[in-house]
Enzyme design. Sequence first.
Site, PDB file in Angstrom:
ATOM      1  NE  ARG A  77     -16.484  12.689   9.511  1.00  0.00           N
ATOM      2  CZ  ARG A  77     -15.235  12.461   8.980  1.00  0.00           C
ATOM      3  NH1 ARG A  77     -15.007  11.331   8.890  1.00  0.00           N
ATOM      4  NH2 ARG A  77     -14.482  13.526   8.228  1.00  0.00           N
ATOM      5  CB  SER A 109     -15.003  18.487   2.684  1.00  0.00           C
ATOM      6  OG  SER A 109     -14.617  18.917   3.772  1.00  0.00           O
ATOM      7  N   GLY A 156       0.824  -1.332   0.037  1.00  0.00           N
ATOM      8  CA  GLY A 156       0.027   0.015  -0.022  1.00  0.00           C
ATOM      9  C   GLY A 156       0.890   1.094   0.090  1.00  0.00           C
ATOM     10  N   GLY A 185      -0.360   4.563   0.238  1.00  0.00           N
ATOM     11  CA  GLY A 185      -1.349   5.898   0.799  1.00  0.00           C
ATOM     12  C   GLY A 185      -0.363   6.536   1.802  1.00  0.00           C
ATOM     13  CG  LEU A 226      -6.417  13.172   6.041  1.00  0.00           C
ATOM     14  CD1 LEU A 226      -6.133  14.510   5.325  1.00  0.00           C
ATOM     15  CD2 LEU A 226      -6.158  12.169   4.995  1.00  0.00           C
ATOM     16  NE  ARG A 263     -11.606   8.266  10.160  1.00  0.00           N
ATOM     17  CZ  ARG A 263     -11.793   9.450   9.392  1.00  0.00           C
ATOM     18  NH1 ARG A 263     -11.444  10.420   9.788  1.00  0.00           N
ATOM     19  NH2 ARG A 263     -12.702   9.567   8.207  1.00  0.00           N
ATOM     20  CG  HIS A 301     -16.218   8.239   4.851  1.00  0.00           C
ATOM     21  ND1 HIS A 301     -15.410   8.748   3.779  1.00  0.00           N
ATOM     22  CD2 HIS A 301     -15.500   9.128   5.780  1.00  0.00           C
ATOM     23  CE1 HIS A 301     -14.482   9.398   4.051  1.00  0.00           C
ATOM     24  NE2 HIS A 301     -14.449   9.864   5.252  1.00  0.00           N
ATOM     25  CB  ALA A 341      -0.409   4.356   6.735  1.00  0.00           C
TER      26      ALA A 341
END
Lengths: 652, 247, 247
Positions: A345, A299, A55, A57, A456, A450, A416, A59
């Site tokens: 959220r 967003s 990966g 991304g 991020l 989260r 998400h 991380a």
Amino acid sequence: MTTPHGSYLDYRTGEPVVDTKAPDGPVAERWNRRRFEAKLVNPANRRKQTVIVVGTGLAGGAAGATLAEQGYRVVQFCYQDSPRRAHSIAAQGGINAAKNYRNDGDSVRRLFYDTVKGGDFRARESNVHRLAEVSVEIIDQCVAQGVPFAREYGGLLDTRSFGGVQVSRTFYARGQTGQQLLLGAYQALSRQIAAGNVEMHPRTEMLDLIVVDGRARGIVARDLITGRVDTHLADAVVLATGGYGNVFFLSTNAKNSNATAIWRAHRRGAYFANPCFTQIHPTCIPRSGDHQSKLTLMSESLRNDGRIWVPKERGDTRAPGDIPEDERDYYLERAYPSFGNLVPRDIASRAAKTVCDEGRGVGPGGQGVYLDFADAIARMGRPAVEAKYGNLFEMYERITAEDPYQVPMRIYPAIHYTMGGLWVDYDLQTTIPGLFAIGEANFSDHGANRLGASALMQGLADGYFILPSTLADFLARHPHDEVPADHPAVTEAVFGVTDRLYQLLSNNGDRTPDSFHRELGELLWDECGMSRSDSGLRKALDRLPALREEFWRRIKVPGSGTELNQSLEKANRVADYLELAELMCLDALHRAESCGGHFREESQTPDGEAERHDEEYTYAAAWEFTGSGAAPVLHKEHLVFHDVHPTQRSYA
Amino acid sequence: MALATRPEQRDKQQREKQRPTRPVSTAGRLWRSTIGKKTVMAVSGAVMLLYLIAHMVGNLKVFFGPDDMNSYAHWLRTIGEPVLHHEWFLWIMRVALLAAVIAHGVAAYQLSRLDIAARPVKYVHQRRRTSYATRTMRWGGIILALFIVWHILDLTTGTVNPNGEHGRPYENIVATFDTWYGNVIYFVAMIAVGLHIRHGFYGAAQTLGVGSPTRDRALKVTANGLALILTIGFLSVPIGVMTGVVE
Amino acid sequence: MNLTLRIWRQTGPDTEGAMTTYEVTDVSPDMSFLEMLDTLNEDLILRGEEPVAFDHDCREGICGACGMVINGNAHGPERTTTCQLHMRQFEDGDVIDIEPWRAAAFPVVKDLVVDRSAFDRIIGSGGYVTAPTGSAPEAHATPVPKAAADTAFEHAECIGCGACVAACPNGSAMLFTSAKVVHLNTLPQGGPERESRVLDMVDTMDDEGFGGCTNTGMCTTVCPKGIPMSSITTMNREYLRALRKGV
């Protein structure tokens, strides 16, 4: 239907799983202590040790670049044609850091507190505190790389407040923060690739983990262009493969994001923690029809200035402009006066579902609520709104053909992010020695929910700062020794992979991979989505084995395995989703409380709010794989809260 | 250890094959790169443009009669005297111009080769006007190169001039433009010059990095203005001959 | 609506390709272009044919994976990515030609999939700031004027899709390369490597077989992120400046 696979419900509870790596002592000193106590690898020996990173991304890209800078030999993989395309790129809003540049009372302690509370007290205190500490270094690092964060006229960094917090600690780069941060990591990685320190394998997908004598020693990967299945051996393996939200078919994840790497690792012995903790994002563009292939997120910074409402009357089909002010229900502002439209959220999403279930939803199928900028435009003027949200408005208009400056946007929640993932200790190591999981692929920092702008932060914290320290300790304790390429564990893994691909290719059934994926997604969305019930989850658990059986009986994959074959890739991923989905439903069923992203209908307060049951469920549920279709074993990691006292979350 | 997959190996081989060692000198590095070659074109183009402006202004002498024109032509040979020997200035300029033409042409040829090689397979669905400017420059450049050869044989050496008398440029000019083919060649070439300057001036400004969003309009206006003035200025001579103003 | 698609089919890098015609029916105007291709592919699989291979991932217009030339236009009739193009841009009965990016530096892998790894190598040759993890000073140590930060951001928006190369008649990667050069060279953090960055990136760009820029501006008209033409001019300036300073 009878339940011949009822065995999955007969899961057993095994020994608790304990995080042995976190040092004791005050939470604020643990990371320093751990770093000091960690063994180091002599720079001269680093080149001899190979680390596989899967990966690219935030991380994975950050980890690969950093490990290579430190002198390790890194072999890195991504399924995309370039490491720059990992799905971190789509994150819009921003990244949190406890810089307190605004002098508004922020601190490491407060970011820690907010994250633990936002995670509904299902995250590990020591990890979250470390995350808050490291957050400030991330901003420094990214600025040094040339990430063009938004700035004030004085040349200093701008911040904004973001979903669910009352301080302004979110750094951003217009609506493309994820893109800019990822490009920073990608550029650092590119430098190491060009320098020969990272051997990069784009368009290559990990299909299994190689475990030799109980230790992760490599991966089996398929070159997506030539179809060649190869083994890659190393001293340690790092999975940075993201979350598993695509199990729902419709999600905001990239189309090819998948769970195969973490699911294969789970099958090889890595515990999977809290699989039912999935995040539903409240501000996505509603679906337009059955052809919908994915959902687009906007967003949640939009909630800073937009007001969410639905008509007070059910079945009100008037155009939004024709509904007078006193016939609108600004339901978030009404129910949560102090947070209003900025509630976390999970709460915003569930509230949207509630009003839509009441028949007050808007748009096609009544699956939407208004996000209205009329007041913001009147207050700030259109140019200011345009400067702040222009690109989001443009994106919305392109997809819906409606102008959000004129008519309110329609939004609806969508899958998400997944808080669950591979269980890791304080060192980010899974239950398989030598296998590490970072970023969204692990379960560690977000608990049951989260907060915005934290993904991020976590991805980069893991990749730039935490893993490079903790991995060194492992490598120092495990000097390099060669695994023979013909080791039985290696050949067994390769055979397993090629055999499964052969089965998919040779089945010649009558259903496409997508048709199974859609069916699975609908089932999960209905029974394991925003709201879960005992009966619904049992229904899903009953249906899933049958669906899996049907998949292997009826799947049709054209083409061959020795070329670019996107149907084969998809079918192979769906096969893993069908297994993972069952574990998600079981986890959701066993956790008979509501917490964070997991809302159980049986567990709510009289006024319909989520209700936790701390005495029974203050633990992370780590599941052990015991065989295909066999009941897994539950290992609880009991969570201890010294510094943040669990309370029922209240945003009223 | 890890078995490298095929594409990686192929990539590496390709890169090693493709990547020649870089020249270390600034001039060498300039000439090797596409931007450098375009810089050469821009600078040589600018030299030729300045020359054309002077040339065009000089041409207008034709409207003042044979004496003015011929003595102007004579004066050109005496520039720089007594420091320079007779006609030295002219020769220095000719050499400089020749160098500019060669540099411009060679760079253009090499760049065109690269550009064509960069798109080996054409699109099935062709769009209109995609490469209008590029085509204009390439064909225009070739037309101009041929014209220059003819023009030198015609009015410098007099080889193909119907009059061909040394020291009498006025009479030679009139003789050329008394022929139909002289006019046709000249008209085509001067229109090509205009188009070439129009895009070339703008492109050179971009290549030399003097363009900017605020200057964009001014550059385009200047490019169009220069192109127009030079074309009209040059064409006024054959038109003058045709209409009998010059005879 | 019903449409006729003519799609470039090519089984592998070394095989011949050709346009193949397909009919698609019941296309909803709310579908994205890729969703329309999804439905075609579902049909093809059930008919036992190979589905059309195309790159795509985020389908939000930010990852840069998707890209095809639709009726001669990179990314289709709108200035956006292919994934954000919706079928309401087309009409019942339309014939749509779909081709892969065409450039020597982007060899076709299969059908509409091309190999854009040349872009990665351009970035690897200098498109970064050397700032090893942990070495960074406090973020506010160097204020960056807002104008510079905004300029850097506008250029950093590039998604690396390759539409600029596909649309350029010369298959040039100047816009892609310049976007990164301008992004990093505008910021104080990029200052120390300002010269080597632009020289090395341009060299790599040339070595990868991209053509040169002839200022046609086709790249900017298709760029989904609106990277401006001035980006190229600025890179030219940076390049010449770096050559003058010598490295």
